[in-house]
Structure formats: C-alpha cells, structure tokens
Design an enzyme around this catalytic site. Sequence first.
Site, PDB file in Angstrom:
ATOM      1  N   ILE A 178       0.847  -1.128  -0.013  1.00 11.10           N
ATOM      2  CA  ILE A 178       0.164   0.004  -0.104  1.00 11.10           C
ATOM      3  C   ILE A 178       0.976   1.294   0.025  1.00 11.10           C
ATOM      4  O   ILE A 178       2.120   1.245   0.512  1.00 11.10           O
ATOM      5  CB  ILE A 178      -1.092   0.067   1.287  1.00 11.10           C
ATOM      6  N   ASP A 179       0.403   2.179  -0.405  1.00  7.33           N
ATOM      7  CA  ASP A 179       1.216   3.524  -0.695  1.00  7.33           C
ATOM      8  C   ASP A 179       1.765   4.063   0.610  1.00  7.33           C
ATOM      9  O   ASP A 179       1.092   3.978   1.846  1.00  7.33           O
ATOM     10  CB  ASP A 179       0.242   4.695  -1.085  1.00  7.33           C
ATOM     11  N   LYS A 180       2.956   4.664   0.615  1.00  6.31           N
ATOM     12  CA  LYS A 180       3.759   5.255   1.778  1.00  6.31           C
ATOM     13  C   LYS A 180       2.690   6.040   2.641  1.00  6.31           C
ATOM     14  O   LYS A 180       2.543   5.917   3.990  1.00  6.31           O
ATOM     15  CB  LYS A 180       4.527   6.231   1.218  1.00  6.31           C
TER      16      LYS A 180
END
Length: 302
Positions: A137-139
């Site tokens: 999942i994105d930062k």
Amino acid sequence: MEMQTFTVQPKDYGLRLDVFLAKSVPTLTRSRLKKETDNGNVRVNGAVVKAGYTLKAGDTVSFALPQPTPVEATPLNIPLSVLYQDDDLAVINKPQGLTVHAGNGTGKETLVNALLFHLDKLSGVGGKLRPGIVHRIDKNTSGVLLVAKNDTAHVHLSNQIEKKTCKRKYLALLEGKLKTPTGRIETYLTRDNKNRTKYTVSFSTGKKAITDYRVVKTYENYTLCEFSLQTGRTHQIRVHAKHLGHPVVGDPEYGYAKQKFHLEGQLLHAYEITFQHPATGKEMCFSAPLPAYFQQVLEKLK
C-alpha cells in the site's frame, strides 16, 4: 541457476505456457513466472517463446530456476503494530508515512526494516529488498497488510491476490458529495506523460483497473466512502477517486492543492482484508481501526 525440464503430457495439450508453468512450478508466483519467460529463462523445445504460447503434447519445457537471493535489508527498531502472526504469516497495521520497501529515493527506514527486527522469519520470494512482502500500500496510506514468513505461504497468498480471492476494503474521505450511493469504476491506468511517478485514467491502453465503491456517510462537503479492489494497480483508488471528480482528501498527488485539515497525506485507510490461510485453508478476516488523525477529521465534520 537450477535447470528444470518438463515434458508436456496429452492431458496438458492446448494449455497456455504460463498456465502450465503455474501448475509445474508452484513455488513461484504467476507474475514472477511471466517475468522469467519474458527474460528468456523459459524455453519450449529449446526456443524462447511468449507466455501465451499454446503447448502441444510432447513439447519439452525447460526452466532455469533462479536461486533465492539472500535478504540484505537491515533490521531497524521501528515501531510495528502486529495484528496477528503465526508460523506462516503476519498481518500488520501499517502507519501513514512508512514506505513498504526500499526503492529509488525512499530512504532506508521502511516496513521491511521493521519486519526484519520484529519478526522471527520472512519469505525470500520477493528478493533481498522485499522479504515477506506479498502486496503493498502507498507510503501515505495506512492499514492492514499481509506478510509471508515462508516461501510456500508467500506464493499461496500472492496467488490469492492475483486470482482476486483475497478481498481488500478501504475507507476514504472524498471531496464533495457523490451522486450515486454505489458504483463500479472500470478503466485502464497508465503512467502520466507529464509526471512518470503518477498514473492517469485511460480507456484504451495500460492495465485494466476495477474498483467498487459504496457511500458510508455523507457530510456537508465531503463523503466517507468504502472501496473494494477488484484489481490491485498502483494508486488505483486515488486515481479512480480523482476520475469520479471527488479526490481523496489530503492527497498530495491527485487531490486539491488546498485543504483545511493540515494533513500529512491522504485520508485513505486499508481497513479490512479477507483471505484463506495458506496452511489450514481456513478463511481469515482482519481489520484495523481508523488512525487517530482520520477520526479527528470526521469528528470535526460532525
């Protein structure tokens, strides 16, 4: 590399090469097998072919199996919220602001570094910089993330994600009010020509992306929305929310330039994941509560 050779039996006549490999080499994911085929490490009757090649009875399929790469990331004592773990897997609640694994310009403090410090073992399928990482999942997206502790579990979980039997749900606060309470967004996603780190919607080229959504609650100028992924493309929910005309609040890449909540990233949270345990076959479901900063914004909107 270790060479493996298979002879195609009559029962496998007509199979695509990638389907045959998935059956014959269950220790590697389909995406990895396709990559090895594209790189010329898979041959049929001595010739390099494409993953979609149709096999004939008697064909000889040779596969140069790459040796596992030793883990080289450094363990770091980064706080980690472990929702569940056993001998095969762990479920992590990733905080906003923590990159999953190292890459260009990501720095050295990643979820992988934390995993190496807190967990007793991790799978090696992902390579030296991505041990245990089944999906990402994105930062600046928070929430539940699956981690594999051995290669067998890694392949099993990865295949569930590829086959869409692993279900992932997200909560996001969107700008404005949606016109319909439920819907499906179905497009292609491709890299933005002006900014190659971003993605944009296309209706003819790129990778197919499908997202289902459901309105959870409507506020005066905002909508709390649940998203269910039918595919798992990079930035998928964020790009699709922008495509709807209702970007995720606080999104620095796809959202509005001005937002009044002084956020450090988008209000997007992976709150639930459902999957089949790779060893027992039992269905398991885990959820992570909304982080405090997300809850505080919702309280303000009330």
